[in-house]
Scaffold this motif. Sequence first.
Motif, PDB file in Angstrom:
ATOM      1  N   ILE A 207       0.925  -1.204  -0.090  1.00 57.67           N
ATOM      2  CA  ILE A 207      -0.027  -0.061  -0.032  1.00 57.67           C
ATOM      3  C   ILE A 207       0.850   1.312  -0.004  1.00 57.67           C
ATOM      4  CG2 ILE A 207      -1.658   1.308   1.396  1.00 57.67           C
ATOM      5  CD1 ILE A 207      -2.773  -1.001  -0.082  1.00 57.67           C
ATOM      6  N   LYS A 208       1.928   1.382   0.765  1.00 57.00           N
ATOM      7  CA  LYS A 208       2.909   2.496   0.571  1.00 57.00           C
ATOM      8  C   LYS A 208       3.621   2.695  -0.651  1.00 57.00           C
ATOM      9  CE  LYS A 208       6.891   2.588   2.775  1.00 57.00           C
ATOM     10  NZ  LYS A 208       7.979   2.524   3.929  1.00 57.00           N
ATOM     11  N   ASP A 209       3.792   1.454  -1.191  1.00 56.78           N
ATOM     12  CA  ASP A 209       4.365   1.416  -2.811  1.00 56.78           C
ATOM     13  C   ASP A 209       3.280   2.146  -3.320  1.00 56.78           C
ATOM     14  OD1 ASP A 209       5.817   1.259  -4.827  1.00 56.78           O
ATOM     15  OD2 ASP A 209       5.450  -0.999  -4.997  1.00 56.78           O
ATOM     16  N   ALA A 210       2.036   1.563  -3.377  1.00 63.75           N
ATOM     17  CA  ALA A 210       0.908   2.191  -4.345  1.00 63.75           C
ATOM     18  C   ALA A 210       1.001   3.648  -4.106  1.00 63.75           C
ATOM     19  CB  ALA A 210      -0.292   1.499  -3.841  1.00 63.75           C
ATOM     20  N   LEU A 211       0.790   4.092  -2.734  1.00 65.29           N
ATOM     21  CA  LEU A 211       0.682   5.534  -2.658  1.00 65.29           C
ATOM     22  C   LEU A 211       1.877   6.346  -2.940  1.00 65.29           C
ATOM     23  CD1 LEU A 211      -0.492   5.260   1.104  1.00 65.29           C
ATOM     24  CD2 LEU A 211      -1.781   5.985  -1.002  1.00 65.29           C
ATOM     25  N   ASN A 212       2.818   5.860  -3.165  1.00 64.80           N
ATOM     26  CA  ASN A 212       4.273   6.843  -3.754  1.00 64.80           C
ATOM     27  C   ASN A 212       3.914   6.634  -5.209  1.00 64.80           C
ATOM     28  OD1 ASN A 212       5.708   7.152  -1.240  1.00 64.80           O
ATOM     29  ND2 ASN A 212       6.579   5.003  -1.428  1.00 64.80           N
ATOM     30  N   LEU A 213       3.333   5.571  -5.879  1.00 64.49           N
ATOM     31  CA  LEU A 213       3.362   5.597  -7.218  1.00 64.49           C
ATOM     32  C   LEU A 213       2.163   6.652  -7.680  1.00 64.49           C
ATOM     33  CD1 LEU A 213       3.446   1.822  -8.044  1.00 64.49           C
ATOM     34  CD2 LEU A 213       4.926   3.452  -8.851  1.00 64.49           C
ATOM     35  N   ILE A 214       1.212   6.635  -6.900  1.00 65.29           N
ATOM     36  CA  ILE A 214       0.153   7.683  -6.853  1.00 65.29           C
ATOM     37  C   ILE A 214       0.600   9.069  -6.863  1.00 65.29           C
ATOM     38  CG2 ILE A 214      -1.988   8.550  -6.110  1.00 65.29           C
ATOM     39  CD1 ILE A 214      -2.889   5.880  -5.040  1.00 65.29           C
ATOM     40  N   GLU A 215       1.493   9.181  -6.146  1.00 63.46           N
ATOM     41  CA  GLU A 215       1.970  10.550  -5.734  1.00 63.46           C
ATOM     42  C   GLU A 215       2.827  10.826  -6.970  1.00 63.46           C
ATOM     43  OE1 GLU A 215       4.523  12.999  -2.369  1.00 63.46           O
ATOM     44  OE2 GLU A 215       4.243  10.864  -2.250  1.00 63.46           O
ATOM     45  N   ASN A 216       3.554  10.004  -7.671  1.00 59.32           N
ATOM     46  CA  ASN A 216       4.232  10.157  -8.799  1.00 59.32           C
ATOM     47  C   ASN A 216       3.580  10.111 -10.085  1.00 59.32           C
ATOM     48  OD1 ASN A 216       6.936  10.644  -7.324  1.00 59.32           O
ATOM     49  ND2 ASN A 216       7.148   8.340  -6.903  1.00 59.32           N
ATOM     50  N   ARG A 217       2.496   9.992  -9.900  1.00 66.09           N
ATOM     51  CA  ARG A 217       1.268  10.453 -10.924  1.00 66.09           C
ATOM     52  C   ARG A 217       1.599   9.186 -12.088  1.00 66.09           C
ATOM     53  NH1 ARG A 217      -0.254  15.626 -11.148  1.00 66.09           N
ATOM     54  NH2 ARG A 217      -1.158  15.142 -13.347  1.00 66.09           N
ATOM     55  N   TYR A 218       1.538   7.814 -11.249  1.00 63.86           N
ATOM     56  CA  TYR A 218       1.360   6.625 -12.152  1.00 63.86           C
ATOM     57  C   TYR A 218       0.085   6.360 -12.760  1.00 63.86           C
ATOM     58  CZ  TYR A 218       1.265   1.532 -13.013  1.00 63.86           C
ATOM     59  OH  TYR A 218       1.288   0.211 -13.678  1.00 63.86           O
ATOM     60  N   LEU A 219      -0.949   6.917 -12.114  1.00 64.56           N
ATOM     61  CA  LEU A 219      -2.357   6.973 -12.635  1.00 64.56           C
ATOM     62  C   LEU A 219      -2.622   7.683 -13.680  1.00 64.56           C
ATOM     63  CD1 LEU A 219      -4.283   6.127  -9.169  1.00 64.56           C
ATOM     64  CD2 LEU A 219      -3.728   4.429 -11.111  1.00 64.56           C
ATOM     65  N   ASP A 220      -1.772   8.706 -13.984  1.00 63.37           N
ATOM     66  CA  ASP A 220      -2.171   9.216 -15.312  1.00 63.37           C
ATOM     67  C   ASP A 220      -2.212   8.479 -16.322  1.00 63.37           C
ATOM     68  OD1 ASP A 220      -1.893  11.614 -13.713  1.00 63.37           O
ATOM     69  OD2 ASP A 220       0.042  12.400 -14.680  1.00 63.37           O
ATOM     70  N   ASP A 221      -1.406   7.523 -16.663  1.00 60.01           N
ATOM     71  CA  ASP A 221      -1.562   6.552 -17.728  1.00 60.01           C
ATOM     72  C   ASP A 221      -1.788   4.957 -17.267  1.00 60.01           C
ATOM     73  OD1 ASP A 221      -0.421   8.848 -19.702  1.00 60.01           O
ATOM     74  OD2 ASP A 221       1.644   8.501 -18.419  1.00 60.01           O
ATOM     75  N   ALA A 222      -2.444   4.766 -16.309  1.00 60.36           N
ATOM     76  CA  ALA A 222      -2.798   3.455 -15.851  1.00 60.36           C
ATOM     77  C   ALA A 222      -3.909   3.579 -15.046  1.00 60.36           C
ATOM     78  CB  ALA A 222      -1.617   2.969 -14.988  1.00 60.36           C
TER      79      ALA A 222
END
Length: 271
Positions: A207-222
């Motif tokens: 979950i911490k990994d997921a939050l870091n990815l969200i913060e780094n805008r991973y969901l812009d393209d996923a």
Amino acid sequence: MLFIGLNVFVGVYWLLSFNLLYTKFWNLDISNPLEKRHYLVIKNWTQFIFVISSFLFIRILFSIYHEKNSNELFRAEHYSALVIIPWILIYGKILIHPEILYGYPDMQKRDIEEENQINITDHVWIFDTINIINPKENENGSHVEESVLSYVSEIECFVNKKHPFRNPKFSLSDFEKAVNIPKSHLCYIFKYHAIVNFVEYTDYCRIKDALNLIENRYLDDATWEELAEKTGFISYDSFLIAFRNQTKREPDDFLNPQETLCFQKDNSFSI
């Protein structure tokens, strides 16, 4: 005759030195992670110095051989300019790898401060003195207690760098091999020095990994499903359950996260 005797002396001295270093030091098997990293630093430096010393021995023998053929006194002054090369190499190595001057504890502290390689600020770990009820575990745990901080640092460093829990099949046995810490020691650490067990820790890291990815805008393209898969969950449903259990919030609430997270004793994140 003197030259031959000198060659024999240098050869025997070199072989004895190599045998001593190899059998008594270079071939050791160190299990403790902190001691192993310290050992590798010293091993690399002794090998480097040994090679430099061998070069200097050869330089002296060539110099004496030249003086012998020239009927000069044995002063070993020829090729003396070559002595500069080893010292340049030594000084260069010290500048590039100054760990031999710091000592390993200071080097580790400096690495943490400058490179932020190891993060043990999360409220997952307990370093207070503990009372172990089971006498057998108390006896076995005394060896772990001496290195518990280095073990935790090794665990956190590995997790933060390698993200092993992105592999949904990554088990405690795999973790044991990856961090080179005995399984019994890992079980002891998670039982007495963590507020979560290993399974809960894997969910926490994911979950911490997921939050870091969200913060780094991973969901812009996923999508959320792709994020769940990337962080090691077998399905979006299991990701959603773990996310809600640990954050007490919905995933959409973290699309623009500005909060700092920590782990509480109720196995959930606090903001």
